[in-house]
Design an enzyme around this catalytic site. Structure first.
Site, PDB file in Angstrom:
ATOM      1  N   LYS A 105       0.817  -1.228   0.000  1.00  0.00           N
ATOM      2  CA  LYS A 105       0.000   0.000   0.000  1.00  0.00           C
ATOM      3  C   LYS A 105       0.846   1.271   0.000  1.00  0.00           C
ATOM      4  O   LYS A 105       0.457   2.271  -0.612  1.00  0.00           O
ATOM      5  CB  LYS A 105      -0.978  -0.011   1.180  1.00  0.00           C
ATOM      6  CG  LYS A 105      -2.062  -1.071   0.988  1.00  0.00           C
ATOM      7  CD  LYS A 105      -3.045  -1.111   2.126  1.00  0.00           C
ATOM      8  CE  LYS A 105      -4.003  -2.284   1.896  1.00  0.00           C
ATOM      9  NZ  LYS A 105      -4.982  -2.436   2.970  1.00  0.00           N
ATOM     10  N   ASP A 140     -10.118   1.776   2.562  1.00  0.00           N
ATOM     11  CA  ASP A 140     -10.142   0.912   3.754  1.00  0.00           C
ATOM     12  C   ASP A 140     -10.909   1.567   4.905  1.00  0.00           C
ATOM     13  O   ASP A 140     -11.726   0.922   5.574  1.00  0.00           O
ATOM     14  CB  ASP A 140      -8.717   0.609   4.237  1.00  0.00           C
ATOM     15  CG  ASP A 140      -8.055  -0.496   3.435  1.00  0.00           C
ATOM     16  OD1 ASP A 140      -8.759  -1.275   2.779  1.00  0.00           O
ATOM     17  OD2 ASP A 140      -6.807  -0.565   3.469  1.00  0.00           O
TER      18      ASP A 140
HETATM   19  N1  LIG Z   1     -10.591  -6.350   6.332  1.00  0.00           N
HETATM   20  C1  LIG Z   1      -9.938  -5.632   5.456  1.00  0.00           C
HETATM   21  O1  LIG Z   1     -10.486  -5.132   4.472  1.00  0.00           O
HETATM   22  C2  LIG Z   1      -8.472  -5.371   5.687  1.00  0.00           C
HETATM   23  C3  LIG Z   1      -7.839  -4.346   5.002  1.00  0.00           C
HETATM   24  C4  LIG Z   1      -6.481  -4.121   5.257  1.00  0.00           C
HETATM   25  C5  LIG Z   1      -5.805  -4.927   6.174  1.00  0.00           C
HETATM   26  N2  LIG Z   1      -6.461  -5.919   6.826  1.00  0.00           N
HETATM   27  C6  LIG Z   1      -5.752  -6.749   7.833  1.00  0.00           C
HETATM   28  O2  LIG Z   1      -5.140  -5.899   8.783  1.00  0.00           O
HETATM   29  C7  LIG Z   1      -3.961  -6.512   9.301  1.00  0.00           C
HETATM   30  C8  LIG Z   1      -2.787  -5.538   9.264  1.00  0.00           C
HETATM   31  O3  LIG Z   1      -2.421  -5.288   7.917  1.00  0.00           O
HETATM   32  P1  LIG Z   1      -1.357  -4.144   7.551  1.00  0.00           P
HETATM   33  O4  LIG Z   1      -1.470  -3.930   6.081  1.00  0.00           O
HETATM   34  O5  LIG Z   1      -1.498  -2.965   8.444  1.00  0.00           O
HETATM   35  O6  LIG Z   1       0.033  -4.876   7.906  1.00  0.00           O
HETATM   36  P2  LIG Z   1       1.449  -4.150   8.168  1.00  0.00           P
HETATM   37  O7  LIG Z   1       1.540  -2.866   7.439  1.00  0.00           O
HETATM   38  O8  LIG Z   1       2.476  -5.198   7.935  1.00  0.00           O
HETATM   39  O9  LIG Z   1       1.427  -3.786   9.738  1.00  0.00           O
HETATM   40  C9  LIG Z   1       1.404  -4.822  10.686  1.00  0.00           C
HETATM   41  C10 LIG Z   1       1.154  -4.246  12.067  1.00  0.00           C
HETATM   42  O10 LIG Z   1       0.990  -5.333  12.999  1.00  0.00           O
HETATM   43  C11 LIG Z   1       1.953  -5.177  14.055  1.00  0.00           C
HETATM   44  N3  LIG Z   1       2.355  -6.512  14.496  1.00  0.00           N
HETATM   45  C12 LIG Z   1       2.742  -7.542  13.728  1.00  0.00           C
HETATM   46  N4  LIG Z   1       3.005  -8.637  14.491  1.00  0.00           N
HETATM   47  C13 LIG Z   1       2.770  -8.262  15.788  1.00  0.00           C
HETATM   48  C14 LIG Z   1       2.845  -8.937  17.040  1.00  0.00           C
HETATM   49  N5  LIG Z   1       3.228 -10.229  17.135  1.00  0.00           N
HETATM   50  N6  LIG Z   1       2.508  -8.259  18.146  1.00  0.00           N
HETATM   51  C15 LIG Z   1       2.110  -6.947  18.063  1.00  0.00           C
HETATM   52  N7  LIG Z   1       2.031  -6.255  16.910  1.00  0.00           N
HETATM   53  C16 LIG Z   1       2.353  -6.908  15.784  1.00  0.00           C
HETATM   54  C17 LIG Z   1       3.078  -4.380  13.455  1.00  0.00           C
HETATM   55  O11 LIG Z   1       3.826  -3.768  14.480  1.00  0.00           O
HETATM   56  P3  LIG Z   1       5.320  -3.201  14.184  1.00  0.00           P
HETATM   57  O12 LIG Z   1       5.129  -1.829  13.592  1.00  0.00           O
HETATM   58  O13 LIG Z   1       5.936  -3.166  15.523  1.00  0.00           O
HETATM   59  O14 LIG Z   1       5.978  -4.168  13.238  1.00  0.00           O
HETATM   60  C18 LIG Z   1       2.276  -3.372  12.611  1.00  0.00           C
HETATM   61  O15 LIG Z   1       1.737  -2.359  13.387  1.00  0.00           O
HETATM   62  C19 LIG Z   1      -3.741  -7.776   8.461  1.00  0.00           C
HETATM   63  O16 LIG Z   1      -4.220  -8.891   9.186  1.00  0.00           O
HETATM   64  C20 LIG Z   1      -4.598  -7.541   7.232  1.00  0.00           C
HETATM   65  O17 LIG Z   1      -5.071  -8.761   6.677  1.00  0.00           O
HETATM   66  C21 LIG Z   1      -7.783  -6.148   6.603  1.00  0.00           C
END
Ligand SMILES: NC(=O)c1ccc[n+]([C@@H]2O[C@H](COP(=O)([O-])OP(=O)(O)OC[C@H]3O[C@@H](n4cnc5c(N)ncnc54)[C@H](OP(=O)(O)O)[C@@H]3O)[C@@H](O)[C@H]2O)c1
Length: 276
Positions: free
Chosen positions: A62, A98
């Site tokens: 993104k 989103d």
């Molecule tokens: N429903 C929908 O339409 C939709 C849309 C978008 C995303 N999503 C979902 O939202 C989630 C996040 O996506 P994203 O794009 O934001 O991913 P991302 O950019 O990779 O960010 C991941 C986030 O999760 C944190 N994290 C990862 N592992 C962790 C752990 N073990 N403990 C605590 N924090 C942890 C990371 O913290 P750090 O910064 O410390 O690494 C970061 O804040 C995913 O599951 C995705 O499938 C859903």
């Protein structure tokens, strides 16, 4: 026939092709929508070679998509992330649906009133950046952004430009934060890690919780939310369908009905018939 696609990695299990095929069938739009596996290194080349009129972009692309756009919507600028690309001359216009997708799911499908609510946002990645501006626009009272890497929570809070309403905290601050009306899990912890233990005191008797992931990935956080007394515990499937509907509207000028698609994907309605 116009071509569209979703780019990301991993992408094989993306529901977006099924959702957009169902929308196209419902609205009589003739289009093809495929999933394309792409990472940081090959996204721009695969997008250029794809011949698509528009595209969705998901994890981990993104921010890459935001960077390659010639122009972006104000909601994409506030997020620093793009999940929807539209052709603009020889380049791309970027938008982010989103946040509006999440707000629509919570307010219209689940009947929640977000105004003046105290909201906890766990995570500060692409999804969190996408939903934070929309939650603020929906009239929430306060937003606490808590992230494993505190600097990313700080950056997200700074980008919102509302220091009186948006606060960044580290994970260790959670026990002192008190109760929230809405708790949003925007971490990807379920993809291979585990979320650190959450204090039960974060939830109050009428709190709502939403995990942006869905299916198996949302089970653990939503089980915690129910145990902590939340009256609503919902996964991100509704958001997924609503953000897709908003992208479809941007591309085709018609907003599809989402309820039947949501029901089918959540196993409560008729199966999706997507083949012509
Ligand atoms: N429903 C929908 O339409 C939709 C849309 C978008 C995303 N999503 C979902 O939202 C989630 C996040 O996506 P994203 O794009 O934001 O991913 P991302 O950019 O990779 O960010 C991941 C986030 O999760 C944190 N994290 C990862 N592992 C962790 C752990 N073990 N403990 C605590 N924090 C942890 C990371 O913290 P750090 O910064 O410390 O690494 C970061 O804040 C995913 O599951 C995705 O499938 C859903």
């Amino acid at each position: 026939m116009q071509r569209y696609a979703v780019f990301g990695s991993p992408i094989a299990h993306s529901q977006s092709p099924r959702i957009h095929a169902a929308f196209a069938r419902q609205t009589g739009v003739s289009m093809d929508y495929v999933a394309v596996e792409a990472g940081h290194g090959d996204f721009a080349a695969k997008l250029a070679a794809s011949g698509v009129q528009g595209a969705n972009v998901t994890l981990p692309l993104k921010e890459d998509a935001f960077a390659l756009c010639a122009e972006t919507s104000s909601r994409a600028q506030r997020s620093g992330a793009v999940n929807t690309l539209l052709r603009a001359g020889s380049g791309w216009h970027g938008d982010n649906t989103d946040g509006v997708g999440l707000v629509r799911d919570l307010t219209e499908r689940h009947g929640l009133d977000l105004r003046q609510r105290r909201v906890l946002l766990l995570g500060a990645g692409g999804a969190a950046r996408g939903v934070a501006p929309a939650l603020l626009d929906a009239g929430i009272g306060e937003l606490y952004v808590v992230n494993r890497t505190p600097a990313r929570a700080d950056a997200l809070a700074d980008a919102m430009g509302e220091p009186g309403r948006v606060h960044a905290r580290g994970w260790d601050a959670l026990p002192a934060l008190g109760g929230f009306d809405l708790l949003v899990n925007a971490t990807s912890a379920s993809r291979g890690g585990t979320l650190p233990a959450l204090p039960m005191g974060l939830a109050a008797p009428r709190s709502a919780a939403v995990d942006l992931s869905y299916g198996e990935a949302a089970v653990s956080f939503l089980a915690w939310a129910r145990a902590a007394g939340c009256s609503h515990a919902v996964d991100g499937l509704g958001m997924l369908v609503e953000q897709a509907a908003e992208s479809f509207l941007l591309w085709h000028g018609v907003r599809p009905e989402t309820e039947a698609v949501y029901a089918a994907l959540s196993g409560q309605g008729d199966a999706l018939v997507t083949a012509d």
